[in-house]
Write a protein that holds these residues in place. Structure first.
Motif, PDB file in Angstrom:
ATOM      1  N   LYS A   9      29.263  43.206  33.625  1.00 30.85           N
ATOM      2  CA  LYS A   9      30.209  43.555  32.566  1.00 30.85           C
ATOM      3  C   LYS A   9      31.524  44.039  33.171  1.00 30.85           C
ATOM      4  CE  LYS A   9      26.772  44.964  29.083  1.00 30.85           C
ATOM      5  NZ  LYS A   9      26.275  46.085  28.250  1.00 30.85           N
ATOM      6  N   LEU A  10      31.420  44.834  34.237  1.00 27.56           N
ATOM      7  CA  LEU A  10      32.620  45.379  34.872  1.00 27.56           C
ATOM      8  C   LEU A  10      33.470  44.258  35.466  1.00 27.56           C
ATOM      9  CD1 LEU A  10      33.791  48.243  35.358  1.00 27.56           C
ATOM     10  CD2 LEU A  10      32.812  48.136  37.656  1.00 27.56           C
ATOM     11  N   ASN A  11      32.817  43.300  36.129  1.00 32.12           N
ATOM     12  CA  ASN A  11      33.548  42.146  36.672  1.00 32.12           C
ATOM     13  C   ASN A  11      34.293  41.392  35.576  1.00 32.12           C
ATOM     14  OD1 ASN A  11      33.395  41.755  39.521  1.00 32.12           O
ATOM     15  ND2 ASN A  11      31.213  41.343  39.350  1.00 32.12           N
ATOM     16  N   ALA A  12      33.616  41.201  34.432  1.00 34.37           N
ATOM     17  CA  ALA A  12      34.227  40.444  33.342  1.00 34.37           C
ATOM     18  C   ALA A  12      35.454  41.158  32.792  1.00 34.37           C
ATOM     19  CB  ALA A  12      33.211  40.225  32.233  1.00 34.37           C
ATOM     20  N   ILE A  13      35.398  42.476  32.696  1.00 37.39           N
ATOM     21  CA  ILE A  13      36.527  43.244  32.160  1.00 37.39           C
ATOM     22  C   ILE A  13      37.675  43.311  33.162  1.00 37.39           C
ATOM     23  CG2 ILE A  13      37.272  45.493  31.297  1.00 37.39           C
ATOM     24  CD1 ILE A  13      35.390  43.942  29.437  1.00 37.39           C
ATOM     25  N   ALA A  14      37.334  43.560  34.432  1.00 37.66           N
ATOM     26  CA  ALA A  14      38.375  43.746  35.453  1.00 37.66           C
ATOM     27  C   ALA A  14      38.925  42.428  35.975  1.00 37.66           C
ATOM     28  CB  ALA A  14      37.823  44.565  36.613  1.00 37.66           C
ATOM     29  N   GLY A  15      38.267  41.295  35.648  1.00 38.42           N
ATOM     30  CA  GLY A  15      38.718  40.015  36.150  1.00 38.42           C
ATOM     31  C   GLY A  15      38.383  39.803  37.613  1.00 38.42           C
ATOM     32  N   THR A  16      37.434  40.576  38.138  1.00 35.52           N
ATOM     33  CA  THR A  16      37.060  40.476  39.541  1.00 35.52           C
ATOM     34  C   THR A  16      35.943  39.467  39.728  1.00 35.52           C
ATOM     35  OG1 THR A  16      35.790  42.502  39.115  1.00 35.52           O
ATOM     36  CG2 THR A  16      37.825  42.718  40.345  1.00 35.52           C
ATOM     37  N   ALA A  17      35.926  38.845  40.901  1.00 33.68           N
ATOM     38  CA  ALA A  17      34.887  37.868  41.211  1.00 33.68           C
ATOM     39  C   ALA A  17      33.701  38.521  41.897  1.00 33.68           C
ATOM     40  CB  ALA A  17      35.461  36.769  42.098  1.00 33.68           C
ATOM     41  N   GLU A  18      33.948  39.598  42.625  1.00 30.72           N
ATOM     42  CA  GLU A  18      32.883  40.274  43.362  1.00 30.72           C
ATOM     43  C   GLU A  18      33.323  41.704  43.627  1.00 30.72           C
ATOM     44  OE1 GLU A  18      30.203  39.544  47.415  1.00 30.72           O
ATOM     45  OE2 GLU A  18      31.583  38.015  46.676  1.00 30.72           O
ATOM     46  N   LEU A  19      32.373  42.629  43.571  1.00 28.85           N
ATOM     47  CA  LEU A  19      32.674  44.042  43.773  1.00 28.85           C
ATOM     48  C   LEU A  19      31.880  44.589  44.956  1.00 28.85           C
ATOM     49  CD1 LEU A  19      32.426  45.219  40.056  1.00 28.85           C
ATOM     50  CD2 LEU A  19      34.544  45.029  41.368  1.00 28.85           C
ATOM     51  N   ARG A  20      32.475  45.550  45.658  1.00 28.76           N
ATOM     52  CA  ARG A  20      31.736  46.328  46.658  1.00 28.76           C
ATOM     53  C   ARG A  20      32.141  47.791  46.514  1.00 28.76           C
ATOM     54  NH1 ARG A  20      35.109  48.415  50.200  1.00 28.76           N
ATOM     55  NH2 ARG A  20      36.886  47.243  51.081  1.00 28.76           N
ATOM     56  N   PRO A  21      31.257  48.736  46.887  1.00 29.55           N
ATOM     57  CA  PRO A  21      31.616  50.156  46.772  1.00 29.55           C
ATOM     58  C   PRO A  21      32.814  50.509  47.651  1.00 29.55           C
ATOM     59  CG  PRO A  21      29.249  49.885  47.088  1.00 29.55           C
ATOM     60  CD  PRO A  21      29.869  48.548  47.328  1.00 29.55           C
ATOM     61  N   MET A  22      33.644  51.422  47.148  1.00 31.45           N
ATOM     62  CA  MET A  22      34.765  51.912  47.959  1.00 31.45           C
ATOM     63  C   MET A  22      34.238  52.684  49.166  1.00 31.45           C
ATOM     64  SD  MET A  22      37.866  53.358  45.607  1.00 31.45           S
ATOM     65  CE  MET A  22      38.659  52.379  44.345  1.00 31.45           C
ATOM     66  N   LEU A  23      34.950  52.531  50.280  1.00 34.30           N
ATOM     67  CA  LEU A  23      34.669  53.308  51.476  1.00 34.30           C
ATOM     68  C   LEU A  23      35.315  54.690  51.338  1.00 34.30           C
ATOM     69  CD1 LEU A  23      35.395  50.511  54.120  1.00 34.30           C
ATOM     70  CD2 LEU A  23      33.180  51.179  53.144  1.00 34.30           C
ATOM     71  N   PRO A  24      34.857  55.693  52.113  1.00 33.74           N
ATOM     72  CA  PRO A  24      35.439  57.042  52.002  1.00 33.74           C
ATOM     73  C   PRO A  24      36.959  57.069  52.104  1.00 33.74           C
ATOM     74  CG  PRO A  24      33.451  57.138  53.334  1.00 33.74           C
ATOM     75  CD  PRO A  24      33.705  55.682  53.048  1.00 33.74           C
ATOM     76  N   ALA A  25      37.538  56.305  53.032  1.00 40.41           N
ATOM     77  CA  ALA A  25      39.004  56.289  53.178  1.00 40.41           C
ATOM     78  C   ALA A  25      39.663  55.697  51.939  1.00 40.41           C
ATOM     79  CB  ALA A  25      39.401  55.501  54.424  1.00 40.41           C
ATOM     80  N   GLU A  26      39.019  54.705  51.326  1.00 39.55           N
ATOM     81  CA  GLU A  26      39.561  54.093  50.114  1.00 39.55           C
ATOM     82  C   GLU A  26      39.478  55.044  48.926  1.00 39.55           C
ATOM     83  OE1 GLU A  26      38.491  49.431  51.207  1.00 39.55           O
ATOM     84  OE2 GLU A  26      36.988  50.717  50.270  1.00 39.55           O
TER      85      GLU A  26
END
Length: 587
Positions: A314-331
């Motif tokens: 659902k999040l991909n569909a809303i954000a228009g993203t093709a693939e997600l990964r967790p943010m790293l600490p620096a990000e």
């Protein structure tokens, strides 16, 4: 006449140790399949007979609505680049080079090939509608092949494609496939349910999966007694009202020292609240589907109730993203401003402009989001903040303060922070009420056997397919895509039947019973002669088998010189639905 004594039917007393689910064990033990490599199987005579029967049913029903093709498995890179899927398919696609260095792939699906035929051959609305299908081997570089034929690298699929002049025509083609699929699965003896689904890598709008409930399934289905059914990626529910906390002090966000309270369980215990009164933050980096590969990843931050789980589809569909990964600490520090465990919605730097996006809950939000990203690349690099509908209208919640060992209380969405988009981005929980009949939802595992999509103009647009409409104007044909997993019908039928019989362990071996539906079983009837050395029994068995065969029944005669007990166990093992025993009581 098919005589067991003359056939290659290699049964096993025990399943290989690496076989996991019931269908995998039984298909191996019954001699339907043998494994060649991880996710790659050979079909022995029993397996091939069953698949041929399934294919015949599929072909008969599809011929009523469409025309059969046979397309190449080997596809050139250039064709897939036109659609943009050469890059987006990633490592799931098998790729190779010929001796001249030209890059090719083994097709996972055939939208590109069908669209290339359509653009070269279709010129006018008078040639539409068209429904084209094939039954073809597909390839997928599955990273973790498992569960026998349920997750493999090479598989047999019926894929169909429709071309229509407008959305009304697509509706008709879609409904034809819906009806054909229901006939196919009914004739194959499956107890199936049709559910709302996500279109995934195929794209498009309306989508429906045909599922069979089984514990071997990898999909979760939400359903209720009102008839509502959807997979977890699309399921929605009604939330019961939750009591908000009373404000403290002046009611504005209040900074509270919470040393070492990083988890939701620790936070709720510290404040003496329920998880539903806490705001959870889940942060990702994602590549945007609307942009070419190689562009910077976009930060996507989701906020939802502490007792809810984010649904990445659902999040991909809303954000228009093709693939997600967790943010790293620096990000996390750059895009949210705080450390893990203390993330919150207040004070996030560089949030994407809300404007007309704020509060949108319709299907237009993704188009608007892509429009912003296309028209203002700088804006597109800002953080996309998505708030779940479960937080809408809530007040005085607890949330991270984006500072180590600190949280806020009295956080009220839309007053203290403004998300980019408000949308449903959570998984439903079992027991919540369905959106149709207010009945409790239950979750169950299921296997997907078929899937139908409304693709729209995604491929006709990207690949330049055009026809003239009745006014002489050039328009893009609108497409649909419709798939059936042939092997999955077989495995789903076995899983469903085996679930009705108990596994019994005897002397270290597993005995299991199942029967395939007559329409797809390799044989409908097995005639078992208990003792072929008795001439009277042998003659009776052959006569009955011949009469059955003459009546159009697919029959197997077990004429082996084996003990009756061995024959009975083998008959049960191969899943033939009816058995006629020829024994001492023949008279």
């Amino acid at each position: 006449m098919h005589r067991w004594s003359k056939l290659f039917l290699p049964t096993l007393r025990e399943a290989p140790t690496d076989a996991e689910v019931a269908s995998h064990k039984l298909l191996l033990r019954a001699g339907y399949i043998r494994q060649l490599a991880a996710g790659v199987y050979s079909y022995l005579p029993l397996g091939q007979r069953a698949l041929n029967k399934i294919v015949a049913i599929v072909r008969e029903e599809m011929d009523k609505i469409g025309q059969e093709f046979l397309l190449p498995t080997l596809n050139p890179r250039e064709l897939w680049e036109e659609s943009g899927r050469w890059a987006s398919m990633g490592q799931n696609m098998f790729r190779l080079q010929d001796r001249k260095g030209a890059e090719l792939c083994l097709a996972m699906t055939h939208e590109e090939v069908m669209t290339s035929i359509a653009r070269n051959e279709l010129r006018s609305y008078k040639q539409l509608p068209q429904i084209w299908y094939q039954i073809q081997t597909k390839f997928r570089d599955e990273p973790r092949p498992r569960s026998g034929l349920l997750r493999v690298r090479q598989f047999l699929m019926k894929d169909a494609y429709s071309f229509d002049i407008d959305a009304a025509g697509l509706d008709l083609s879609y409904n034809k496939h819906d009806a054909a699929y229901r006939r196919i699965f009914t004739r194959c003896g499956l107890d199936f349910v049709a559910v709302e689904a996500d279109s995934g890598a195929m794209g498009g709008s309306q989508s429906q999966e045909f599922m069979v409930y089984t514990e071997a399934g990898e999909d979760l289905i939400a359903s209720s007694s009102s008839g509502y059914a959807a997979n977890l990626e699309k399921a929605t529910s009604q939330l019961t009202p939750v009591e908000d906390l009373a404000p403290t002090g002046d009611g504005l966000p209040e900074l509270v020292h919470t040393p070492g309270k990083a988890s939701i369980a620790d936070v709720t215990e510290f404040f003496g609240i329920q998880a539903s009164q806490d705001i959870k933050c889940v942060a990702f980096m994602g590549g945007l589907a609307a942009h070419p590969e190689g562009e910077p990843l976009r930060p996507v931050v989701a906020f939802l109730r502490g007792d809810h789980q984010v649904n990445e589809t659902k999040l991909n569909a809303i954000a228009g993203t093709a693939e997600l990964r967790p943010m790293l600490p620096a990000e996390l520090e750059v895009h949210i401003g705080g450390p893990a465990g203390y993330l919150g919605p207040i004070g996030i730097p560089e949030v994407m402009t809300q404007g007309s996006l704020n509060g949108l809950k319709s299907g237009k939000q993704l188009d608007k989001l892509k429009g912003v990203l296309r028209d203002d690349p700088g804006e597109g690099l800002k953080t996309i903040v998505i708030m779940d509908l479960g937080l809408e209208g809530r007040s005085n919640l607890v949330a991270g303060a984006n500072q180590l060992d600190y949280h806020y209380r009295n956080v009220t969405p839309s007053r203290d922070f403004m998300p980019t988009v408000i949308a449903d981005i959570r998984n439903i929980n079992e027991g919540e009420l369905d959106p149709v009949g207010n009945e409790p939802l239950r979750l169950g595992k299921a296997v997907e056997v078929g899937h139908i999509f409304k693709l729209g103009t995604r491929y006709s647009e990207s690949m330049g397919a055009r026809v003239l409409n009745a006014d002489g104007k050039e328009v893009m044909p609108i497409m649909g895509c419709y798939g059936i997993g042939i092997e999955r019908i077989l495995t789903a039928a076995i899983e469903s039947s085996a679930a009705n019989f108990a596994f019994e362990s005897t002397a270290g071996s597993e005995q299991a019973q199942y029967t395939l539906p007559p329409a797809i079983a390799p044989y409908e009837v097995i005639v078992t002669i208990t003792n072929v050395r008795e001439a009277e029994l042998l003659a009776a068995g052959e006569r009955i088998a011949a009469e059955l065969e003459a009546a159009g029944i697919d029959v197997l005669l077990d004429d082996r010189d084996e003990r009756a007990g061995v024959k009975f166990k083998d008959a049960e093992l191969i899943g033939v639905p009816f058995r006629i025993n020829i024994g001492k009581k023949l008279a």
